[in-house]
Structure formats: C-alpha cells, structure tokens
Design an enzyme around this catalytic site. Structure first.
Site, PDB file in Angstrom:
ATOM      1  N   CYS A   2     -11.912  -6.897   5.361  1.00 13.02           N
ATOM      2  CA  CYS A   2     -12.674  -5.530   4.888  1.00 13.02           C
ATOM      3  C   CYS A   2     -13.145  -4.943   6.077  1.00 13.02           C
ATOM      4  O   CYS A   2     -13.274  -5.611   7.050  1.00 13.02           O
ATOM      5  CB  CYS A   2     -13.736  -6.303   3.940  1.00 13.02           C
ATOM      6  SG  CYS A   2     -13.172  -7.069   2.771  1.00 13.02           S
ATOM      7  N   ARG A  27      -8.433  -1.463   7.300  1.00  9.56           N
ATOM      8  CA  ARG A  27      -9.026  -2.955   7.099  1.00  9.56           C
ATOM      9  C   ARG A  27      -9.017  -3.550   5.430  1.00  9.56           C
ATOM     10  O   ARG A  27      -8.933  -4.449   5.225  1.00  9.56           O
ATOM     11  CB  ARG A  27     -10.331  -3.317   7.701  1.00  9.56           C
ATOM     12  CG  ARG A  27     -10.535  -3.113   9.378  1.00  9.56           C
ATOM     13  CD  ARG A  27     -11.947  -3.219   9.678  1.00  9.56           C
ATOM     14  NE  ARG A  27     -12.278  -4.644   9.550  1.00  9.56           N
ATOM     15  CZ  ARG A  27     -11.749  -5.492  10.473  1.00  9.56           C
ATOM     16  NH1 ARG A  27     -11.394  -4.982  11.932  1.00  9.56           N
ATOM     17  NH2 ARG A  27     -12.047  -6.799  10.475  1.00  9.56           N
ATOM     18  N   TRP A  76     -10.754  -5.401   0.946  1.00  7.45           N
ATOM     19  CA  TRP A  76      -9.680  -5.926   0.665  1.00  7.45           C
ATOM     20  C   TRP A  76      -9.693  -7.236  -0.177  1.00  7.45           C
ATOM     21  O   TRP A  76     -10.312  -8.271   0.353  1.00  7.45           O
ATOM     22  CB  TRP A  76      -8.860  -6.445   1.888  1.00  7.45           C
ATOM     23  CG  TRP A  76      -7.395  -6.780   1.836  1.00  7.45           C
ATOM     24  CD1 TRP A  76      -6.143  -6.021   1.762  1.00  7.45           C
ATOM     25  CD2 TRP A  76      -6.955  -8.293   1.591  1.00  7.45           C
ATOM     26  NE1 TRP A  76      -5.313  -6.756   1.419  1.00  7.45           N
ATOM     27  CE2 TRP A  76      -5.559  -8.069   1.407  1.00  7.45           C
ATOM     28  CE3 TRP A  76      -7.602  -9.244   2.011  1.00  7.45           C
ATOM     29  CZ2 TRP A  76      -4.803  -9.372   1.670  1.00  7.45           C
ATOM     30  CZ3 TRP A  76      -6.774 -10.729   1.636  1.00  7.45           C
ATOM     31  CH2 TRP A  76      -5.467 -10.325   1.577  1.00  7.45           C
ATOM     32  N   ASN A 102     -17.420  -9.304   4.908  1.00  4.51           N
ATOM     33  CA  ASN A 102     -15.848  -9.439   5.299  1.00  4.51           C
ATOM     34  C   ASN A 102     -15.555 -10.968   5.476  1.00  4.51           C
ATOM     35  O   ASN A 102     -16.163 -11.484   6.439  1.00  4.51           O
ATOM     36  CB  ASN A 102     -15.455  -8.675   6.405  1.00  4.51           C
ATOM     37  CG  ASN A 102     -14.268  -8.729   7.156  1.00  4.51           C
ATOM     38  OD1 ASN A 102     -13.512  -9.175   6.421  1.00  4.51           O
ATOM     39  ND2 ASN A 102     -14.482  -8.742   8.317  1.00  4.51           N
ATOM     40  N   GLY A 103     -14.767 -11.391   4.695  1.00  2.00           N
ATOM     41  CA  GLY A 103     -14.224 -12.922   5.117  1.00  2.00           C
ATOM     42  C   GLY A 103     -14.344 -13.629   3.759  1.00  2.00           C
ATOM     43  O   GLY A 103     -14.207 -13.212   2.466  1.00  2.00           O
ATOM     44  N   GLU A 491      11.972  -7.394  12.627  1.00  4.58           N
ATOM     45  CA  GLU A 491      11.031  -6.444  12.513  1.00  4.58           C
ATOM     46  C   GLU A 491      11.551  -5.169  11.917  1.00  4.58           C
ATOM     47  O   GLU A 491      10.836  -4.343  10.962  1.00  4.58           O
ATOM     48  CB  GLU A 491      10.735  -6.080  14.113  1.00  4.58           C
ATOM     49  CG  GLU A 491       9.780  -4.815  14.407  1.00  4.58           C
ATOM     50  CD  GLU A 491       8.379  -5.107  13.893  1.00  4.58           C
ATOM     51  OE1 GLU A 491       8.142  -6.194  13.377  1.00  4.58           O
ATOM     52  OE2 GLU A 491       7.718  -4.091  13.787  1.00  4.58           O
ATOM     53  N   LYS A 495       9.420  -3.552   8.506  1.00  2.00           N
ATOM     54  CA  LYS A 495       8.585  -2.251   8.559  1.00  2.00           C
ATOM     55  C   LYS A 495       9.245  -1.609   7.387  1.00  2.00           C
ATOM     56  O   LYS A 495       8.252  -0.763   6.499  1.00  2.00           O
ATOM     57  CB  LYS A 495       9.511  -1.435   9.679  1.00  2.00           C
ATOM     58  CG  LYS A 495       8.688  -1.632  11.002  1.00  2.00           C
ATOM     59  CD  LYS A 495       7.418  -1.048  11.332  1.00  2.00           C
ATOM     60  CE  LYS A 495       6.383  -2.018  11.115  1.00  2.00           C
ATOM     61  NZ  LYS A 495       6.242  -3.315  11.925  1.00  2.00           N
ATOM     62  N   GLU A 498       7.325  -3.180   4.369  1.00  2.00           N
ATOM     63  CA  GLU A 498       5.706  -3.053   3.909  1.00  2.00           C
ATOM     64  C   GLU A 498       5.413  -1.644   3.874  1.00  2.00           C
ATOM     65  O   GLU A 498       4.542  -1.510   3.122  1.00  2.00           O
ATOM     66  CB  GLU A 498       5.136  -3.776   5.150  1.00  2.00           C
ATOM     67  CG  GLU A 498       5.065  -2.991   6.583  1.00  2.00           C
ATOM     68  CD  GLU A 498       4.471  -3.676   7.577  1.00  2.00           C
ATOM     69  OE1 GLU A 498       3.483  -4.208   7.529  1.00  2.00           O
ATOM     70  OE2 GLU A 498       4.704  -3.458   8.951  1.00  2.00           O
ATOM     71  N   HIS A 514      27.152 -16.816   6.208  1.00  2.00           N
ATOM     72  CA  HIS A 514      26.721 -17.996   5.377  1.00  2.00           C
ATOM     73  C   HIS A 514      25.760 -17.774   4.056  1.00  2.00           C
ATOM     74  O   HIS A 514      24.922 -18.633   3.727  1.00  2.00           O
ATOM     75  CB  HIS A 514      25.646 -18.804   6.469  1.00  2.00           C
ATOM     76  CG  HIS A 514      26.518 -19.312   7.843  1.00  2.00           C
ATOM     77  ND1 HIS A 514      27.519 -20.211   7.729  1.00  2.00           N
ATOM     78  CD2 HIS A 514      26.829 -18.877   9.066  1.00  2.00           C
ATOM     79  CE1 HIS A 514      28.176 -20.374   9.008  1.00  2.00           C
ATOM     80  NE2 HIS A 514      27.797 -19.337   9.473  1.00  2.00           N
ATOM     81  N   LYS A 613      -4.964  -4.032   7.860  1.00  2.97           N
ATOM     82  CA  LYS A 613      -4.447  -4.067   9.320  1.00  2.97           C
ATOM     83  C   LYS A 613      -4.734  -5.409  10.095  1.00  2.97           C
ATOM     84  O   LYS A 613      -3.940  -6.010  10.741  1.00  2.97           O
ATOM     85  CB  LYS A 613      -5.137  -3.022  10.163  1.00  2.97           C
ATOM     86  CG  LYS A 613      -4.798  -2.887  11.283  1.00  2.97           C
ATOM     87  CD  LYS A 613      -3.406  -2.049  11.732  1.00  2.97           C
ATOM     88  CE  LYS A 613      -2.792  -2.079  13.022  1.00  2.97           C
ATOM     89  NZ  LYS A 613      -1.350  -2.002  12.887  1.00  2.97           N
TER      90      LYS A 613
HETATM   91  O1  M6R Z   1      -3.294  -8.087  14.734  1.00  2.00           O
HETATM   92  P1  M6R Z   1      -1.991  -9.226  14.569  1.00  2.00           P
HETATM   93  O2  M6R Z   1      -1.034  -8.445  15.766  1.00  2.00           O
HETATM   94  O3  M6R Z   1      -2.392 -10.586  14.938  1.00  2.00           O
HETATM   95  O4  M6R Z   1      -1.310  -8.862  13.215  1.00  2.00           O
HETATM   96  C1  M6R Z   1      -0.315  -9.725  12.674  1.00  2.00           C
HETATM   97  C2  M6R Z   1       0.064  -8.982  11.639  1.00  2.00           C
HETATM   98  O5  M6R Z   1      -0.549  -9.361  10.383  1.00  2.00           O
HETATM   99  C3  M6R Z   1       0.821  -7.829  11.606  1.00  2.00           C
HETATM  100  O6  M6R Z   1       1.833  -7.756  12.687  1.00  2.00           O
HETATM  101  C4  M6R Z   1       1.755  -7.346  10.648  1.00  2.00           C
HETATM  102  O7  M6R Z   1       2.691  -8.161  10.272  1.00  2.00           O
HETATM  103  C5  M6R Z   1       1.729  -5.881  10.439  1.00  2.00           C
HETATM  104  N1  M6R Z   1       1.490  -5.216   9.209  1.00  2.00           N
HETATM  105  C6  M6R Z   1       3.174  -5.473  10.841  1.00  2.00           C
HETATM  106  O8  M6R Z   1       3.375  -4.123  10.817  1.00  2.00           O
END
Ligand code: M6R
Length: 618
Positions: A2, A27, A76, A102-103, A491, A495, A498, A514, A613
C-alpha cells in the site's frame, strides 16, 4: 503493497497528501482514504473503494479540506475485500486513534479474539483495525503516551508494517514505525514541517532531505520540534542519518507520454547508458564497479552464484545464468526468492548470493537474503531504488540507476539489470582468464553500442502497433526463445499477461513439442525469437513445426534475415549484436506489443488489476 503519505506543518495538508497518493498509487489502487486534522473542525476521515481519483471526487462533494496535519493511504487489499469499510484510515473503538498501515499483521486473529473478549468490536475485516485497537488497549491499560503504547503493541505483533498513527488527544504529533515495509520522512526547513511517505516521491518538490527509517525503528514527529527516533524493541534513541535525495520531479512525471510504461520503454537508451556510466570505459578495456572490486576475492572463490529474485527480476536472473556461465564459467542457480526462503536451501560459506530487485522492497527477496546471510553467504544486491531495504541489507551491491520506474510492468528495470549483470559477468570473465583480450574488448565495445541500437529499434513502434491490432483479440499466446532468449520469452509472456490479461506462456522453443504444441491451431499467435546467433537453425526448425500446424508466427529476427521472413506471418527486425546482449534488444518489441495491446483493449496500463509495483507482503 500500500502507499502511505502524511504531512505535519504549516501548509494546507490536503493538496500535498492527495498529490502524494497519486504518486504512490503504483503501490496499490483498490481503495484510498485520508485523515485531515483542523483545529476548528476536529479530525475528518474520508475513504472510499476505488482509486485516488474517486477519493478526490468524494472530497469535492462538499467535504472540508482544511487542516495542516493529516495522512493518506492507497490500498492493495490483503485482509478483507476492497470496499469502503476496509479502506484505510482505521479508527480505534474510542474514536481517538487513527491509523494507516502498509503490510500484514500475521497474528491479528489471536489478538482480535483477545480484544473481543475485552469488549472491542470491529467494523472491518482488516488486520489494521485490530492493530489500532491493540494500541488503544495498551495505551489504556498502561496509562501511557501514544509513542509508548505503539512501542509496546508492536512488540506483541508478528508481521510486517509501516504505520502512521494520529491521536486526537495529541493532535500536533504523528507517530510512524516500520518493520519490513518502507517509510521515508522528508524534513522541511528548520523543522517547521515534515513529510511522511512510502517513498520520497510525494515530497520531492518540498525537500531533498530525508530520513529512511530502518527496520525496527519508530519516529515521533511533532510540529516545530526535532524528530525523535528510537528502536521499537528497546528504548535506545537513534541519531538519524539525513540523506540528500537525487530524484527530481521530472523523473516521476509522464513527460508528454500517455502512460508511464511507454515513457519508461522509451527511456531505455538513456537508462542503459546511466547504468554503465562511469563503470564501462570501453576504449580502455576497463569495467569499474566498487561493489565488485572491493569483494573480488569472494566472487573469484565462489563455488557458485545463487541468484534470488521475483517476477521480471527473476527473468533478468535467468539471463545472468547464461552470462555468468558463458563468460565467467561460474556455476549459477537462479531461484524464486519465495521458494528459496522456505525450502531449507543448502548454502555454503563460499556461495555468493545475488539478489535482484527493482524496488529493493520485495518481501520474499528480502527474506531470502536474510536467510542467506544467516547461513554465512556473501550477499550482493542489485537494486534500482537507492536506499531501499534490500540495498541496505546486502553486504555489498550496485544500483542500476534506471531512474524511478512507476508503471507496474517492469521495462527499463529489466534491461538495466541485464546491463549491470553483463558488466559483472564480463569483469569476472576477464579476471578469471576466460575471455581473450580481443573477445573482451569486443564485448565492451558492443555493450557500449546497445543504447544506440535500442534507440534505433524503438522506430519499429508503428509496425509493432499494427501487429498488436492483428492479435489483440487472441485468448492465448505462446512465446518461444532459446539460450539467452529463453528468459526473454518468459518476460514477453509475463508482460502480455499482466497488462492485457491475455493468457500467455513462455517456453524454451525446443520444449514446445513436449506439450504446448497441442495448443497450436490457426488462432494461436506464437512469438518466436530467432536471431542469427546461437541456435538459429534449431529455432528455424521449430518455426517450421509451428507452420505445419497453421500457427500464426511473429518472429523477431536479426536485420537482413531472409529465411524466417519466408515462413513467418510477421517479422520484427533487431540490429545485430553479440548473442549475450540480444536480450537487451529482443525484449523491446515484446514490451511495445503488450503496451499497444493493453491500450487497444482499454486496460489500465500503468495500474493493472490485482497488481502492485512493490510486493512488500509475502
Ligand atoms: O521490485 P522487484 O524487482 O523485486 O519486483 C519483482 C516483481 O514483483 C516484479 O518484477 C513484477 O513481476 C513486475 N510487475 C513485472 O512487470
């Protein structure tokens, strides 16, 4: 997960808090709330399910925005669905204490049962409401001040938190505390005003002086007084280290782009240059990195390197596995931090653990390095956010210097992490005598050229946009790559998933037969990386296998390729480079593709549903 922000001083707090919440919305963004204290009107709390803009709308419906003390929260959800009641701030039963958090409080259930026995009632499903009532109960039974009550209560709590608490009986004071979730305190001129935030972005235009609370610390912030910082688990007073922030306002604004993600994609030539600036002196054959130079023996004597990370950073770790093993001949294991921390891993004194994290706050990665340290490993952190928890917890490290990444989907974080990891692999490879002088120099010169190549590659944006328009309605997509580009396939799929919510899978191209090959039909777009080095012929065979099953092929090839052009439905050309550096280029079209598809599908590109994030909860 958060965002929290607060203000205490002489200005009107509302605009500072609301703007701060907008900047922290990356966040968490399922609900938002605010507390404002105004001497004449008491403390007013407004909160709502939805975004910060919904909170603003609520505030514009005639609610007073007066007051020069207050705080705000963007949520969040962890405990309790996103709704108005579960939104923060939360108030204690007496109505006197107000908190944002936050937590996660892990033992909230047992505390709640105990408080219920003592007559407390709860309106929300949150762990936060339990915490504020625990603080109230402690304050009452010990007849103590707010700071002391918070300290006692937090010692009964298991979990992670960054909190800010207000007491109506002492309205010229805010108390903050942290364990596992970040808190920065901005210090205005002559202690006349203070800012509180999960990161420094909410107060960057007011002050460049900030204190980052360490885990296990709390601060009592009073109007016109020195901040008092002390440990939570004993009474020792801490003399804070005031840091000079380097971030500027421009970096955290969209600068004419429609979305932060697009801005950050386009920033990559710059960001990569900033990563190697002062470190790579290609014409002299020098790579200078203090964190590595000072610990060279540890790296040279390492039996293996263990990389821990999550999400996109984990994908960068996978690229590093290829880089370190190929260039430096050091065995590498790449681990999801969340698995590593709970599976009793075998770690030896001669292991080097590298933690990769854009935010430097990812809870699982942080826990993984704490475990590795306990077991005697040397921990090296690669983070983007300066002063972040992982950066501080590691024995040594290096920053990527990518600048703030605000879009939830990582873009420039990924390419700058790979750039930094390439520098380390090359430096170790040279030192270990695995690279001839000629090869080493060639790599250095090639790495220096990458930003220009990324720049020229961005010119394909219109073409990628067209491809996006063709495949935007697909329900499933496959991403294939081999060798250095297998992690890029993962990756690329991440992308797309998400931000567009289209199901996508990344696979090593040869694994397709496979299992995933069963999915292929004329409706299935398959994005294949088929650059001219490494396993080119093998990938061409994989492409033929797809073609034979009528799959739609979108291939990323090296400029001038003719073979794949004949077979694929679409090709995207990238400039030629060393195989080891191709991930820095092949990932760009995938970033643009997901971006355009998400925009065409009307998705919230920068704040995709259910995500945040910085994942500061496990
Ligand atoms: O801040 P970090 O690099 O540790 O974050 C890791 C993941 O949460 C972050 O890479 C997440 O998968 C992204 N949303 C990917 O785009």
């Amino acid at each position: 997960m958060c965002g929290i922000t607060g203000y205490i001083g002489y200005r009107n707090a509302y605009p500072i808090i609301i703007k701060g919440l907008q900047r922290l919305e990356y966040r968490g963004y399922d609900s938002a709330g605010i507390l404002l204290y105004n001497d004449n009107e008491d403390a007013l709390i407004s909160k709502t399910k939805g975004k910060v803009s919904d909170l603003e709308e609520l505030m514009n419906s005639g609610i007073s925005k007066e007051g020069n003390i207050g705080f705000g929260h963007t949520r969040w959800a962890t405990h309790g669905v996103p709704n108005d009641v579960n939104s923060h701030p939360h108030t204690s039963n007496s109505g006197n204490l107000v908190i944002i958090h936050n937590g996660i409080i892990e033992n909230y259930d047992s505390i709640k049962k105990e408080l219920t026995k003592r007559g407390y009632t709860f309106k929300s499903d949150t762990d936060t409401e339990v915490l504020i009532n625990l603080i109230e109960e402690v304050k009452k039974t010990n007849n103590c001040k707010l700071g002391k009550a918070i300290q006692i209560a937090l010692n009964e709590v298991i979990g992670a938190y960054a909190i800010t608490v207000f007491d109506k009986e002492k309205p010229d004071e805010l108390v903050v505390a942290r364990l596992g979730s970040p808190i920065a305190i901005g210090i205005g001129k002559e202690n006349k005003e203070f800012f509180i935030a999960s990161d420094a972005s909410p107060f960057i235009e007011y002050t460049k002086n900030a204190i980052y609370l360490e885990d296990g610390e709390m601060a009592i912030i009073r109007k016109d007084k020195e901040i008092e910082i002390r440990k939570i688990n004993d009474d020792s007073i801490i003399t804070p280290e005031i840091q000079q922030l380097k971030m500027n306002l421009e970096q955290i604004e969209k600068g004419g782009y429609d979305h932060f993600m697009l801005k950050e994609i386009y920033e990559q030539p710059h960001a990569i240059t900033d990563t190697y600036r002062g470190r790579l002196i290609a014409n002299k054959g020098i790579i200078r990195m203090a964190g590595i130079d000072d610990n060279m023996e540890k790296f040279l004597n390492a039996d293996r390197i263990i990389i821990v990370a999550c999400g996109t950073s984990w994908h960068a770790g996978l690229v590093a596995e290829y880089l370190f093993e190929d260039l430096a001949r050091i065995p590498v294991e790449v681990e999801y931090a969340s698995e590593f921390r709970y599976r009793n891993p075998i770690i030896n004194d001669n292991d080097v653990v590298i933690a990769i994290s854009q935010s430097g706050e990812t809870a699982d990665t942080l826990a993984a390095i704490k475990l590795a340290k306990e077991k005697g490993a040397f921990v090296f952190g690669i983070c983007n956010v300066v002063g972040s928890s992982i950066a501080r917890e590691a024995h040594a490290g290096a920053y990527t210097h990518a600048g703030p990444e605000i879009g939830v989907a990582s873009t420039k974080a990924f390419t700058t992490q790979i750039t930094l990891l390439s520098l380390i692999a090359l430096k170790l490879g040279k030192k270990k005598g695995n690279l001839s002088n000629a090869k080493y120099h060639n790599y250095l010169q090639e790495l220096e050229l990458i930003p220009k190549k990324v720049e020229s590659l961005l010119a394909i944006d219109e073409k990628v946009k067209h491809i996006a328009s063709v495949y935007k309605d697909a329900t499933n997509c496959l991403y294939l790559g081999r060798g250095f580009n297998f992690p890029v396939a993962l990756e690329g799929a991440l992308k797309l998933k998400e931000i567009s919510y289209i199901h996508a899978e990344g696979y090593p191209a040869a694994e397709m037969k496979h299992g995933p090959i069963a999915l292929i039909d004329e409706n299935m777009p398959i994005f294949v990386i088929a650059t001219n080095k490494g396993h080119y012929e093998k990938v061409v065979s994989n492409i033929q296998e797809i073609k034979a099953r009528k799959g739609k092929i979108i291939a990323i090839v090296t400029e001038g390729d003719t073979t794949v052009k004949e077979i694929a439905d679409h090709i995207i050309e990238i400039p030629d480079t060393e195989e080891a550096f191709t991930p820095l280029l092949t990932t760009i079209p995938f970033q643009l593709l997901s971006y355009h598809i998400a925009v065409m599908l009307n998705r919230n590109v920068d704040q995709p549903r259910n995500l945040a994030k910085a994942v500061t909860v496990e």
